[in-house]
Design a protein around this motif. Sequence first.
Motif, short mmCIF file in Angstrom:
data_model
loop_
_atom_site.label_atom_id
_atom_site.label_comp_id
_atom_site.label_asym_id
_atom_site.label_seq_id
_atom_site.Cartn_x
_atom_site.Cartn_y
_atom_site.Cartn_z
N VAL B 558 3.34 13.63 -0.94
CA VAL B 558 2.76 12.31 -0.82
C VAL B 558 2.52 12.06 0.66
N SER B 559 1.31 11.71 1.01
CA SER B 559 1.07 11.50 2.43
C SER B 559 1.29 10.03 2.77
N GLU B 560 1.50 9.80 4.03
CA GLU B 560 1.73 8.45 4.49
C GLU B 560 0.51 7.58 4.15
N PHE B 561 -0.64 8.21 4.27
CA PHE B 561 -1.88 7.50 3.97
C PHE B 561 -1.84 6.89 2.57
N GLU B 562 -1.41 7.71 1.62
CA GLU B 562 -1.40 7.23 0.23
C GLU B 562 -0.47 6.04 0.05
N VAL B 563 0.61 6.04 0.82
CA VAL B 563 1.55 4.92 0.69
C VAL B 563 0.91 3.63 1.21
N TRP B 564 0.29 3.70 2.38
CA TRP B 564 -0.38 2.51 2.93
C TRP B 564 -1.47 2.03 1.98
N GLN B 565 -2.18 2.96 1.44
CA GLN B 565 -3.26 2.63 0.52
C GLN B 565 -2.70 1.91 -0.70
N GLY B 566 -1.61 2.46 -1.22
CA GLY B 566 -1.00 1.83 -2.40
C GLY B 566 -0.52 0.42 -2.09
N LEU B 567 0.09 0.26 -0.93
CA LEU B 567 0.57 -1.05 -0.52
C LEU B 567 -0.59 -2.04 -0.38
N ALA B 568 -1.68 -1.55 0.21
CA ALA B 568 -2.85 -2.41 0.40
C ALA B 568 -3.35 -2.92 -0.94
N ASN B 569 -3.42 -2.01 -1.89
CA ASN B 569 -3.86 -2.40 -3.23
C ASN B 569 -2.93 -3.47 -3.81
N LEU B 570 -1.64 -3.21 -3.62
CA LEU B 570 -0.66 -4.14 -4.16
C LEU B 570 -0.85 -5.54 -3.57
N TYR B 571 -0.94 -5.58 -2.23
CA TYR B 571 -1.08 -6.89 -1.58
C TYR B 571 -2.39 -7.58 -1.97
N SER B 572 -3.45 -6.80 -2.07
CA SER B 572 -4.72 -7.44 -2.40
C SER B 572 -4.68 -7.98 -3.82
N SER B 573 -3.97 -7.31 -4.70
CA SER B 573 -3.85 -7.84 -6.07
C SER B 573 -3.03 -9.12 -6.08
N LEU B 574 -2.17 -9.27 -5.09
CA LEU B 574 -1.39 -10.50 -4.99
C LEU B 574 -2.10 -11.55 -4.13
N HIS B 576 -2.49 -11.40 -1.03
CA HIS B 576 -1.89 -11.48 0.30
C HIS B 576 -2.83 -10.78 1.27
N TRP B 577 -3.93 -11.43 1.57
CA TRP B 577 -5.01 -10.74 2.29
C TRP B 577 -4.56 -10.20 3.64
N ARG B 578 -3.77 -11.01 4.33
CA ARG B 578 -3.36 -10.63 5.68
C ARG B 578 -2.59 -9.29 5.64
N ASP B 579 -1.60 -9.25 4.72
CA ASP B 579 -0.79 -8.04 4.60
C ASP B 579 -1.64 -6.85 4.19
N LEU B 584 -4.34 -1.65 5.32
CA LEU B 584 -5.58 -0.89 5.36
C LEU B 584 -5.82 -0.32 6.75
N GLU B 585 -5.48 -1.14 7.74
CA GLU B 585 -5.66 -0.68 9.11
C GLU B 585 -4.86 0.60 9.35
N LYS B 586 -3.61 0.53 8.88
CA LYS B 586 -2.72 1.70 9.04
C LYS B 586 -3.31 2.91 8.31
N HIS B 599 -13.31 1.02 -0.36
CA HIS B 599 -13.44 0.27 -1.60
C HIS B 599 -12.51 -0.95 -1.59
N THR B 600 -11.26 -0.72 -1.22
CA THR B 600 -10.31 -1.83 -1.17
C THR B 600 -10.76 -2.86 -0.16
N GLU B 601 -11.26 -2.36 0.98
CA GLU B 601 -11.74 -3.26 2.01
C GLU B 601 -12.85 -4.15 1.47
N GLY B 602 -13.74 -3.51 0.74
CA GLY B 602 -14.84 -4.24 0.16
C GLY B 602 -14.36 -5.37 -0.75
N LYS B 603 -13.33 -5.06 -1.50
CA LYS B 603 -12.81 -6.05 -2.44
C LYS B 603 -12.22 -7.26 -1.71
N ILE B 604 -11.58 -6.94 -0.59
CA ILE B 604 -10.99 -8.03 0.18
C ILE B 604 -12.09 -8.89 0.74
#
Lengths: 384, 604
Positions: B558-574, B576-579, B584-586, B599-604
């Motif tokens: 599992v790469s670090e990238f995938e973790v940040w990506q997963g977290l971004a998805n989680l926050y955007s579903s909640l 929590h745009w700022r988080d 996403l930046e990370k 894609h996630t960025e677009g959704k935000i």
Amino acid sequence: MSIHHHTRDSSIIEFSKSDSDEKARSVIESLSLILDPLPPSLTSSENPAFSLLHDPQLAKTISWHLRQPDSGAGDNNLCRWLYDTFQSSDPNLQIVVLRFLPIIAGIYLSRAVLRKPLAGFEAILLALYAHETTFRGGQPITVNVPDLSHSSLYHETRAAVKNNSTNLNLAILSPSLEPHGTVRSTKRARIVGVALELYYSRISLMPISSKIEFCEFCVIWAGLNGDMFKEDENHDEKEIKEEEEEEEGGSSSKVLSEGTSEDVGEEGSGGTSTSVENVVLNNSSSVEENCEKKEGRIPLPWELLQPALRVLGHCLMGPMESKELKEAARAACRSLYARALHDVNSQAILATGSLLKIGNMPKNSTPEPDPTEISDFNNPIITL
Amino acid sequence: MLKMLKSQSRESSELENDMEVREVHVNGLSMKTSEVEAKLDEGNIQEAESSLREGLSLNFEEARALLGRLEYQRGNLEGALRVFDGIDLQAAIHRLQPSLSEKPPSSSRRRSSRGGESVHAVSQHAASLVLEAIYLKAKSLQKLGRVAEAAQECKSVLDAVERIFNNGIPDVLVDNKLQETVSKAVELLPELWKQAGCYQEAMAAYRRALLSQWNLDNECCARVQKGFALYLLYSGVEAGAPSLAVQIDGSYVPRNNLEEAILLLMILLRKFYLGKTKWDPSVMEHFAFAISLCGQTSVLARQLEEVLPGVLHRCDRWNTLALSYSAAGQNKAALNLLRKSLHKHEKPNDLPALLLAAKICSEDSLLASEGVEYARRAITNAQGMDEHLKGVGLRMLGLCLGKQAKISSSDLERSYLLSEALKSLDEAIVYERDNPDLIFELGIQYAEQRNSNAALRCAKQFIDATGGSILKGWRLLALVLSAQQRYSEAEVVTEAAIDETAKWEQEPLIRMKAKLKISQSLPMEAGETYRFLLALVQAQRKSFGPLRNISQIEDDKVSEFEVWQGLANLYSSLSHWRDAEICLEKARALKQYSATTLHTEGKI
């Protein structure tokens, strides 16, 4: 690696004799509370540590106990004795424990899938693992595969050719070691593999019977007998006899034992050959018979297979002359090769296949005529 | 001056009986051995000696050495030892030393002046005589089973050579006999130590044989090198690093047995390619064994490529090459070689090659139909002695068909292929009932056909059969459960799997756990799990140097990238745009252009 093993050897010598004897005697005493009676040769021995390692009667008794159905439990006294003996930190006594590693590892791995209590075995294996981890400082063992374009000490031209390209192939023989307090199932093979690495580092001191037991377990682990890879020319009397027995006994012979029919599971236990079953069962009680047959084939990931093959290479080609051991080693090679083919595992096929071929090559590697004989040995005319 | 006579120059007709009558020829004089031997048999060494000295005009030492050899050659080893014991060999060596050390220092290759030659030759001859006597003493002791003593004597031959000729001897001047004795002693010594069970001494003797200049011929040197390589590889005794004296700056110095054995075997192979020695097939096998232990089979492939044509059968070579490449992860190269060896004009029915080819094809949907052919051929040919491989053939067939179904153009074809795949895996089980891998593959096949109950059964069976020791079993079980929307059960399985894994191999499981939390609408817990995973991934990156355990975890890292990506998805579903933006930046810092991130960025 090299330096480490040196200290290993020297530590064995360094240990003061009288101190060691005393420890060994107390170890024997505590063993006498578990196994009664101990062979008299042991209790009266001049060199108790040596007798503990080499006494055939004692080895037989301990092996028999280790093969009992409930032998690996946490409250098993023999396991506790083995564990305590290893923790004595006397190298001469630690070898005694290592001598039984083939049986411990063999039974343990085969039973691990049967949900039997195994805490006793696990404690011993973890102690061995921890010992090796401390010894190596957790570091991996690496091999720098040479490249002949670099000059080396065996190059004929002595001039140092400066070759700065560092395209040596760094191979990891054994990865770095994490401390483990319990045996997690996905780490089981690795822990046993490391214990085998420890066994290998002392293998030149091991009695032959221990190595034979190891070879026999290889066949059981492989879950296949490799009789189809027997070289015809190598058939000596014993083998031919075995085959006859096989033909008489098992009517459907090979096909059956290879696993075509449905009763493979019960009958063949992964098709262990008659010879191996005999050997295993000879050492075990009739109660054990059923149990032993069900235990067998195990997953053989590289982390376990590789150290096993190093041990096997020694059994097959090592300096000791024992026909029985070489035969057991050849049988193990055949089985593991068959297993590698069944797994279609290229690396394992290469390693076991080359061992198998080496084992089948003419045994006497000294070319005829003996190159160390004087050249005019058979010359009727003698000159000075 | 003694004169050598070649046995061939002697007419055999002069001898009444070739085998019975033996003669001694020295100084142009000859003598029947029987005369001397009769005296020896009476136990009278001195008389035998004097009759030799008179009959052949020899000095004391020559006569004794000759007597010893007579006894040795007729197999009277005890007698030979008695005779040799009568010579003070050490004194003789001592006498030989000074006469030679007067010589000005010269390198072993230097031609010495004409004048010194005759003095030299005489001393060399005397030395040769004494050394051969000691060597024969060693051989006698060896044959009598007194190997440790034999080793001591043999060692003293080499010690003496070094002391007497401490400046070396010019090549052109080396007495043949002397060279022969030296070479034989060099070769015998490690063997004797081995037989005596003195392992460290044997190692030292091998090193001495190979690292000092003994002027060994190619074959002899190759034999010693092979002997040493095998000893390093199989004895189980660590040789330790070679002494600093022989280490040349900048050259490769092996640090352990395996490195040294591989080096020697490579040199032996090279010698063969250069035509210096005879081909010895066992050298390649030992090399293959050693190198596959290290997992460096690409090096083996390189060596096999160098083997001259005609040495190995080409199909054997292709097949071994294919194995080496495939073990090194180069399946494409392996398959190309297998295609050659499986060509109808070569060995089209070679079972191991067919199975390997099928296996490689089963991993690529574009090759799967080719693999089906190989597997079918393997099944047809699994007869007689090879019948045991029938199940493997069926298994490969099933895998290839399943893979082929993935790219089939019509639904009809796909369902046909899938059912065929299942059929042949089912059939394989009959042959390979206790092979858990097969059960796993069956489980995957069921899962892909959306038969999740059957897949579940297989996954459970696999975990049982392997004692839970293989991570992919746990993952399959959790995935199948989550496919059935039994999230909490899947989580229990994942937790159990985490318990059974060491810290560094838990990442894929923890990631799965996070996703399961999200599926159960437990965002806070999911966030917690992600944070834990992130810490683990970062810690792992820092703690492991370049020597990561490549083989085991590489594929499900599992790469670090995938973790940040997963977290971004989680926050955007909640919402929590700022988080989400921070995450996403990370993620973007690690992987600049990623479709998922955009894609996630677009959704935000």
